[in-house]
Design a protein around this motif. Structure first.
Motif, short mmCIF file in Angstrom:
data_model
loop_
_atom_site.label_atom_id
_atom_site.label_comp_id
_atom_site.label_asym_id
_atom_site.label_seq_id
_atom_site.Cartn_x
_atom_site.Cartn_y
_atom_site.Cartn_z
N THR A 145 65.65 15.50 -16.97
CA THR A 145 65.62 14.06 -17.24
C THR A 145 64.24 13.53 -17.58
N ALA A 146 63.20 14.21 -17.12
CA ALA A 146 61.85 13.69 -17.39
C ALA A 146 60.80 14.74 -17.08
N THR A 147 59.69 14.60 -17.74
CA THR A 147 58.51 15.40 -17.42
C THR A 147 57.56 14.47 -16.68
N PRO A 148 57.04 14.90 -15.53
CA PRO A 148 56.08 14.04 -14.84
C PRO A 148 54.84 13.83 -15.71
N PRO A 149 54.11 12.79 -15.45
CA PRO A 149 52.90 12.55 -16.25
C PRO A 149 51.85 13.63 -15.98
N LEU A 150 51.79 14.58 -16.87
CA LEU A 150 50.87 15.71 -16.73
C LEU A 150 49.88 15.70 -17.88
N ALA A 151 48.63 16.02 -17.57
CA ALA A 151 47.66 16.24 -18.65
C ALA A 151 48.04 17.56 -19.31
N PRO A 152 47.94 17.66 -20.62
CA PRO A 152 48.27 18.93 -21.28
C PRO A 152 47.46 20.09 -20.69
N ALA A 153 48.09 21.25 -20.63
CA ALA A 153 47.46 22.43 -20.04
C ALA A 153 47.28 23.52 -21.07
N ASP A 154 46.35 24.43 -20.78
CA ASP A 154 46.11 25.58 -21.64
C ASP A 154 47.28 26.56 -21.59
N ILE A 155 47.85 26.71 -20.40
CA ILE A 155 48.96 27.64 -20.19
C ILE A 155 50.08 26.89 -19.49
N VAL A 156 51.28 26.95 -20.07
CA VAL A 156 52.48 26.38 -19.44
C VAL A 156 53.49 27.51 -19.38
N PHE A 157 54.04 27.75 -18.17
CA PHE A 157 54.96 28.86 -18.05
C PHE A 157 56.04 28.62 -17.01
N SER A 158 57.10 29.41 -17.12
CA SER A 158 58.13 29.47 -16.09
C SER A 158 58.68 30.88 -16.06
N VAL A 159 59.12 31.28 -14.89
CA VAL A 159 59.69 32.61 -14.71
C VAL A 159 61.04 32.44 -14.02
N GLY A 160 62.09 32.86 -14.71
CA GLY A 160 63.42 32.78 -14.11
C GLY A 160 63.89 31.37 -13.84
N LEU A 161 63.59 30.45 -14.73
CA LEU A 161 64.01 29.06 -14.56
C LEU A 161 65.10 28.67 -15.54
N ILE A 162 64.90 28.95 -16.80
CA ILE A 162 65.78 28.38 -17.82
C ILE A 162 67.21 28.90 -17.77
N GLU A 163 67.45 30.05 -17.16
CA GLU A 163 68.81 30.57 -17.12
C GLU A 163 69.69 29.79 -16.15
N HIS A 164 69.12 28.86 -15.40
CA HIS A 164 69.89 28.06 -14.45
C HIS A 164 70.49 26.81 -15.08
N PHE A 165 70.34 26.65 -16.38
CA PHE A 165 70.79 25.45 -17.05
C PHE A 165 71.87 25.78 -18.09
N SER A 166 72.61 24.75 -18.45
CA SER A 166 73.55 24.88 -19.56
C SER A 166 72.75 25.13 -20.84
N PRO A 167 73.40 25.52 -21.94
CA PRO A 167 72.64 25.70 -23.19
C PRO A 167 71.85 24.46 -23.60
N GLU A 168 72.43 23.29 -23.44
CA GLU A 168 71.71 22.06 -23.79
C GLU A 168 70.54 21.83 -22.84
N GLY A 169 70.77 22.09 -21.55
CA GLY A 169 69.70 21.95 -20.56
C GLY A 169 68.57 22.94 -20.80
N THR A 170 68.94 24.15 -21.18
CA THR A 170 67.95 25.18 -21.49
C THR A 170 67.04 24.71 -22.63
N ARG A 171 67.65 24.17 -23.67
CA ARG A 171 66.85 23.65 -24.80
C ARG A 171 65.89 22.56 -24.35
N GLU A 172 66.38 21.65 -23.52
CA GLU A 172 65.57 20.53 -23.05
C GLU A 172 64.39 21.02 -22.20
N VAL A 173 64.66 21.91 -21.28
CA VAL A 173 63.60 22.41 -20.40
C VAL A 173 62.59 23.23 -21.20
N ALA A 174 63.06 24.04 -22.15
CA ALA A 174 62.13 24.78 -23.01
C ALA A 174 61.25 23.82 -23.80
#
Length: 147
Positions: A70-99
């Motif tokens: 639903t939202a990204t918290p107010p974050l300053a842009p980072a050099d590295i943004v990553f996730s491990v084992g997160l996106i598979e927990h979402f529907s296809p539409e949710g996966t696109r949004e989180v990516a």
């Protein structure tokens, strides 16, 4: 990450789904990190991350509780943004949004790393069993039992 960090000034990192990160210490111990932030929906996991972060003096850290669908918290842009084992927990539409949120938070010239497990028969069986007993919800929301 090591290749990207070579010869660069101190870097900033955002880890999505990083509550109680198992990567935090190895990353900050091996790379020139000045800021490390995690975003997770699970408050207990965020509290555990903050306990880890207190053990690294001089490092700027933050833990953000947010639903990445639903939202990204107010974050300053980072050099590295990553996730491990997160996106598979979402529907296809949710996966696109989180990516997409990963790319929204990375600095120009930065890197995004997104991993997901290989759907082996054991992974599929375990996931199916977790869904059947109500320990995992797949519908657009993240795993119900992430903490």
């Amino acid at each position: 990450m090591r290749n990207y960090a070579a010869g660069k000034a101190p870097l900033s990192v955002i880890e999505f789904g990083g509550g109680n990160s198992c990567f935090f210490r190895s990353i900050v111990d091996s790379l020139p990190i000045s800021r490390y932030e995690v975003v997770d929906l699970n408050q207990k996991s965020l509290d555990l991350f903050e306990q880890q972060a207190r053990q690294v003096p001089g490092l700027s850290t933050a833990a953000h509780r947010a639903d990445l669908l639903t939202a990204t918290p107010p974050l300053a842009p980072a050099d590295i943004v990553f996730s491990v084992g997160l996106i598979e927990h979402f529907s296809p539409e949710g996966t696109r949004e989180v990516a997409r949120r990963h790319f929204d938070c990375v600095k120009k010239g930065g890197i995004v790393i997104i991993t997901a497990p290989t759907p082996t028969w054991l992974y599929r069986l375990t996931r199916f069993a977790a869904e059947q007993i109500g320990r995992l919800e797949i519908s657009g929301r993240a795993a119900a039992a992430s903490g």
